[in-house]
Design a protein around this motif. Structure first.
Motif, PDB file in Angstrom:
ATOM      1  N   GLU A   2       0.828  -1.193   0.000  1.00 30.26           N
ATOM      2  CA  GLU A   2       0.000   0.000   0.000  1.00 30.26           C
ATOM      3  C   GLU A   2       0.872   1.256   0.000  1.00 30.26           C
ATOM      4  O   GLU A   2       2.030   1.225   0.421  1.00 30.26           O
ATOM      5  CB  GLU A   2      -0.875   0.037   1.253  1.00 30.26           C
ATOM      6  CG  GLU A   2      -1.902  -1.076   1.366  1.00 30.26           C
ATOM      7  CD  GLU A   2      -2.560  -1.074   2.728  1.00 30.26           C
ATOM      8  OE1 GLU A   2      -3.804  -0.989   2.778  1.00 30.26           O
ATOM      9  OE2 GLU A   2      -1.839  -1.152   3.736  1.00 30.26           O
ATOM     10  N   ILE A   3       0.304   2.372  -0.452  1.00 31.67           N
ATOM     11  CA  ILE A   3       0.884   3.681  -0.194  1.00 31.67           C
ATOM     12  C   ILE A   3       0.057   4.304   0.926  1.00 31.67           C
ATOM     13  O   ILE A   3      -0.991   3.781   1.326  1.00 31.67           O
ATOM     14  CB  ILE A   3       0.908   4.568  -1.455  1.00 31.67           C
ATOM     15  CG1 ILE A   3      -0.517   4.792  -1.981  1.00 31.67           C
ATOM     16  CG2 ILE A   3       1.813   3.978  -2.516  1.00 31.67           C
ATOM     17  CD1 ILE A   3      -0.576   5.809  -3.117  1.00 31.67           C
ATOM     18  N   GLU A 150     -11.145  12.669  -4.147  1.00 28.52           N
ATOM     19  CA  GLU A 150     -10.613  11.561  -4.939  1.00 28.52           C
ATOM     20  C   GLU A 150      -9.093  11.590  -4.846  1.00 28.52           C
ATOM     21  O   GLU A 150      -8.440  12.489  -5.369  1.00 28.52           O
ATOM     22  CB  GLU A 150     -11.047  11.676  -6.402  1.00 28.52           C
ATOM     23  CG  GLU A 150     -10.608  10.482  -7.243  1.00 28.52           C
ATOM     24  CD  GLU A 150     -11.147  10.547  -8.666  1.00 28.52           C
ATOM     25  OE1 GLU A 150     -10.622   9.809  -9.527  1.00 28.52           O
ATOM     26  OE2 GLU A 150     -12.080  11.342  -8.920  1.00 28.52           O
ATOM     27  N   ASP A 151      -8.532  10.606  -4.161  1.00 27.09           N
ATOM     28  CA  ASP A 151      -7.101  10.598  -3.912  1.00 27.09           C
ATOM     29  C   ASP A 151      -6.305  10.585  -5.211  1.00 27.09           C
ATOM     30  O   ASP A 151      -6.636   9.857  -6.161  1.00 27.09           O
ATOM     31  CB  ASP A 151      -6.712   9.379  -3.074  1.00 27.09           C
ATOM     32  CG  ASP A 151      -7.282   9.437  -1.666  1.00 27.09           C
ATOM     33  OD1 ASP A 151      -7.813  10.501  -1.289  1.00 27.09           O
ATOM     34  OD2 ASP A 151      -7.199   8.421  -0.947  1.00 27.09           O
ATOM     35  N   VAL A 152      -5.239  11.383  -5.230  1.00 24.68           N
ATOM     36  CA  VAL A 152      -4.359  11.450  -6.395  1.00 24.68           C
ATOM     37  C   VAL A 152      -3.471  10.209  -6.419  1.00 24.68           C
ATOM     38  O   VAL A 152      -2.939   9.788  -5.392  1.00 24.68           O
ATOM     39  CB  VAL A 152      -3.488  12.722  -6.335  1.00 24.68           C
ATOM     40  CG1 VAL A 152      -2.449  12.739  -7.443  1.00 24.68           C
ATOM     41  CG2 VAL A 152      -4.382  13.958  -6.401  1.00 24.68           C
ATOM     42  N   ALA A 153      -3.323   9.609  -7.588  1.00 27.04           N
ATOM     43  CA  ALA A 153      -2.509   8.400  -7.718  1.00 27.04           C
ATOM     44  C   ALA A 153      -1.033   8.724  -7.478  1.00 27.04           C
ATOM     45  O   ALA A 153      -0.494   9.688  -8.021  1.00 27.04           O
ATOM     46  CB  ALA A 153      -2.687   7.797  -9.107  1.00 27.04           C
ATOM     47  N   ASP A 158       7.526   7.880  -5.062  1.00 25.12           N
ATOM     48  CA  ASP A 158       7.274   9.311  -4.876  1.00 25.12           C
ATOM     49  C   ASP A 158       7.655   9.739  -3.459  1.00 25.12           C
ATOM     50  O   ASP A 158       7.440   9.003  -2.490  1.00 25.12           O
ATOM     51  CB  ASP A 158       5.796   9.635  -5.111  1.00 25.12           C
ATOM     52  CG  ASP A 158       5.395   9.536  -6.581  1.00 25.12           C
ATOM     53  OD1 ASP A 158       6.288   9.622  -7.443  1.00 25.12           O
ATOM     54  OD2 ASP A 158       4.186   9.364  -6.851  1.00 25.12           O
ATOM     55  N   ILE A 159       8.210  10.946  -3.338  1.00 29.66           N
ATOM     56  CA  ILE A 159       8.527  11.488  -2.019  1.00 29.66           C
ATOM     57  C   ILE A 159       7.228  11.803  -1.285  1.00 29.66           C
ATOM     58  O   ILE A 159       6.330  12.442  -1.836  1.00 29.66           O
ATOM     59  CB  ILE A 159       9.384  12.764  -2.129  1.00 29.66           C
ATOM     60  CG1 ILE A 159      10.686  12.467  -2.886  1.00 29.66           C
ATOM     61  CG2 ILE A 159       9.690  13.331  -0.745  1.00 29.66           C
ATOM     62  CD1 ILE A 159      11.560  11.434  -2.229  1.00 29.66           C
ATOM     63  N   CYS A 160       7.136  11.341  -0.039  1.00 34.06           N
ATOM     64  CA  CYS A 160       5.897  11.545   0.725  1.00 34.06           C
ATOM     65  C   CYS A 160       6.091  12.468   1.922  1.00 34.06           C
ATOM     66  O   CYS A 160       5.111  12.898   2.529  1.00 34.06           O
ATOM     67  CB  CYS A 160       5.321  10.208   1.192  1.00 34.06           C
ATOM     68  SG  CYS A 160       6.269   9.428   2.520  1.00 34.06           S
ATOM     69  N   ALA A 161       7.339  12.785   2.280  1.00 31.84           N
ATOM     70  CA  ALA A 161       7.554  13.643   3.444  1.00 31.84           C
ATOM     71  C   ALA A 161       8.979  14.186   3.451  1.00 31.84           C
ATOM     72  O   ALA A 161       9.909  13.515   2.991  1.00 31.84           O
ATOM     73  CB  ALA A 161       7.290  12.876   4.734  1.00 31.84           C
ATOM     74  N   LEU A 162       9.117  15.391   3.981  1.00 32.02           N
ATOM     75  CA  LEU A 162      10.418  15.986   4.257  1.00 32.02           C
ATOM     76  C   LEU A 162      10.484  16.259   5.757  1.00 32.02           C
ATOM     77  O   LEU A 162       9.753  17.110   6.270  1.00 32.02           O
ATOM     78  CB  LEU A 162      10.609  17.298   3.492  1.00 32.02           C
ATOM     79  CG  LEU A 162      10.586  17.242   1.963  1.00 32.02           C
ATOM     80  CD1 LEU A 162      10.715  18.647   1.388  1.00 32.02           C
ATOM     81  CD2 LEU A 162      11.701  16.347   1.429  1.00 32.02           C
ATOM     82  N   GLN A 182       8.449   4.899   3.934  1.00 32.70           N
ATOM     83  CA  GLN A 182       7.510   4.997   5.057  1.00 32.70           C
ATOM     84  C   GLN A 182       6.736   3.698   5.266  1.00 32.70           C
ATOM     85  O   GLN A 182       6.669   3.167   6.367  1.00 32.70           O
ATOM     86  CB  GLN A 182       6.531   6.152   4.817  1.00 32.70           C
ATOM     87  CG  GLN A 182       7.014   7.491   5.309  1.00 32.70           C
ATOM     88  CD  GLN A 182       6.331   7.926   6.602  1.00 32.70           C
ATOM     89  OE1 GLN A 182       5.297   7.393   6.994  1.00 32.70           O
ATOM     90  NE2 GLN A 182       6.918   8.889   7.280  1.00 32.70           N
ATOM     91  N   CYS A 183       6.143   3.189   4.208  1.00 31.34           N
ATOM     92  CA  CYS A 183       5.287   2.007   4.365  1.00 31.34           C
ATOM     93  C   CYS A 183       6.085   0.764   4.739  1.00 31.34           C
ATOM     94  O   CYS A 183       5.613  -0.073   5.514  1.00 31.34           O
ATOM     95  CB  CYS A 183       4.477   1.778   3.085  1.00 31.34           C
ATOM     96  SG  CYS A 183       3.195   3.028   2.837  1.00 31.34           S
TER      97      CYS A 183
END
Length: 512
Positions: A2-3, A150-153, A158-162, A182-183
């Protein structure tokens, strides 16, 4: 795999009515949290924030920090949590370095940021949780925004946090974590903690701008379907009381937090028996403190080791089986540990060298900082700057920070070894050992101590106590007593103590 946005969608669907966040002001279920993140995502999207754009979260440890982080996950934007203690110099560097398109603040942090707002022409939007009904009042904007989105794909790369370092040892650097980082880390921590889905109650008093607070505690809670009792700031008595009130099963904190609790706990008043998972990291916690907290709670306090640059907990004492006092434990999940010398070559088992962490957890580098990234990240993993060794069973032992080692007359002196001994003395509540300049030795170890309440001891007695157990060159040459230890994010700021010693102003930390 999952993301993050899919993790939230899964929990909103499966356990929507379960409480997710509990504070002294409000309770938010998973279903309501999904609505709030949708509303904020809609507000940001309406202002042109899109996938890949950076969004600053200049907020204290309130639910809005969590809402902001997860709204960005739904939008594909990159959240940059910022310490509410950051001031102009730090903010200028981070805003410019990240190229933020939007910033979310509240009334407490906006008062500082507003003074330099005009300096950032490219920062298109500043949204403030104020409730005053103004054009950029986020409270009003969210209240009128749709509660679905509607969640963006997004892709796992992809970077998810800084996450920015605190700046206690230099200029803040933004560790760029991917969805995969992260996941993977959340998955590994859930398994290593032996977590039960939708049953755990987490108590979080670690600041949410940190990776420890947001990823390792709040995001882990969400990943496992738990409930989190969120504290905006550290209050020892409130933490001790609410562990019992909410029947918390999980507590993760810095060694300093455990020292505070052990010093103030009253078994007649505080019930810690619900705790099942207790972790500590940031630096090795003194063994006497661990043993005392375990006696009081009945729970096993598990030493963990990890970093912002490696997304979370990468090494952990086994929750069952062989336990080695003083060890950080064994690598968890995909994490791997190697020990290298100054030339980068792996050293023999049992020899001290720099700790290198590799695996799915390792971040993508420091945002827009190629030089720092090249120095710290490589094919071998992330260079921790910590000194340690691995024993014959694969257990990691941290000796000290590489830069904290005191070289006294050619001898390596490790402050953590001296601190661990001082914490065994009943008159020592908190301590830090640092290096002080010396004409003949170059450096000498000096201890700075906060006395335990109701206890008295002299500097000479503590020096003699250390000399009874340590080589003469390791024992502190001086002991200074203060009333308040400088801490940030519940970690002792040794850099401040070093400067105070050099400038002869330890009185700054003494009661007037």
């Amino acid at each position: 795999m999952e993301i993050l946005s899919q993790v939230l969608a899964r929990n909103a669907r499966l356990i929507g009515e379960r409480n997710f966040i509990v504070t002294d002001k409000e309770t938010i279920t998973y279903a309501r949290f999904a609505e709030l993140t949708a509303q904020l995502a809609n507000v940001l999207q309406a202002r042109g924030v899109a996938k890949g754009d950076r969004v600053g979260l200049y907020l204290p440890s309130t639910p809005m920090m969590a809402i902001g982080f997860w709204a960005c996950q739904r939008l594909g934007a990159i959240p940059a949590p910022l310490s509410a203690m950051f001031r102009h110099a730090e903010l200028r560097k981070i805003v410019a370095q990240t190229g933020m398109k939007a910033l979310v603040a509240d009334s407490s942090t906006w008062s500082y940021f507003s003074e330099i707002r005009a300096e950032f022409a490219d920062l298109a939007h500043c949204l403030v949780v104020s409730g005053d009904g103004s054009t950029d009042d986020l409270t009003s904007l969210m209240a009128t925004a749709p509660a679905t989105f509607e969640d963006v794909a997004c892709h796992i790369d992809d970077i998810c946090a800084l996450f920015f370092t605190s700046g206690t040892t230099g200029a803040p650097k933004g560790a760029a974590q991917s969805q995969f980082n992260q996941c993977s880390t959340l998955r590994d921590m859930m398994v290593s903690h032996r977590t039960r889905f939708a049953e755990e109650v987490y108590l979080c008093a670690v600041p949410l701008f940190t990776n420890f607070g947001l990823t390792v505690t709040l995001n882990l809670c969400l990943y496992t379907g738990g409930t989190i009792v969120l504290h905006e700031r550290w209050d020892t008595q409130r933490v001790l009381c609410e562990i019992g009130e909410y029947k918390a099963t999980y507590f993760g904190g810095t060694p300093t937090m455990y020292v505070y609790m052990v010093n103030e706990v009253d078994p007649a008043k505080h019930d810690l028996s619900s705790l099942r998972i207790c972790t500590t990291g940031g630096s090795p916690v003194p063994q006497p403190v661990i043993r005392r907290f375990e006696e009081l709670s009945g729970a096993r306090v598990t030493q963990v080791y990890g970093s912002t640059e490696t997304s979370g907990q990468n090494v952990m004492e086994p929750t069952a089986g062989i336990r080695k006092p003083g060890s950080a434990g064994l690598p968890v999940g995909s994490s791997r540990i190697s020990i290298v010398d100054d030339q980068g070559s792996v050293v023999p088992q049992g020899e001290i060298g720099e700790v290198i962490i590799s695996g799915d957890c390792v971040a993508q580098g420091y945002w827009m900082d190629d030089k720092a990234s090249a120095e710290a990240f490589g094919n071998g993993g992330w260079k921790s700057g910590d000194l340690g060794y691995v024993d014959e069973d694969g257990y990691l032992f941290i000796v000290d920070r590489k830069k904290d080692v005191i070289i006294a007359g050619g001898h390596n002196v490790y402050p953590l070894e001296i601190e661990a001994l001082l914490y065994k003395h009943p008159a020592v509540a908190m301590c830090a050992v640092v290096g002080a300049p010396d004409e003949s030795k170059g450096e000498i170890p000096v201890a700075v101590v906060v006395k335990a309440e109701g206890q008295d001891v002299t500097a000479e007695e503590l020096i003699r106590y250390c000399r009874e157990s340590l080589a003469a060159y390791k024992a502190p040459r001086a002991v200074h007593f203060i009333d308040t230890m400088p801490v940030e994010a519940a970690k002792i700021r040794k850099r401040e103590l070093v400067l105070a010693l050099r400038e002869n102003r330890l009185d700054d930390f003494r009661n007037k």
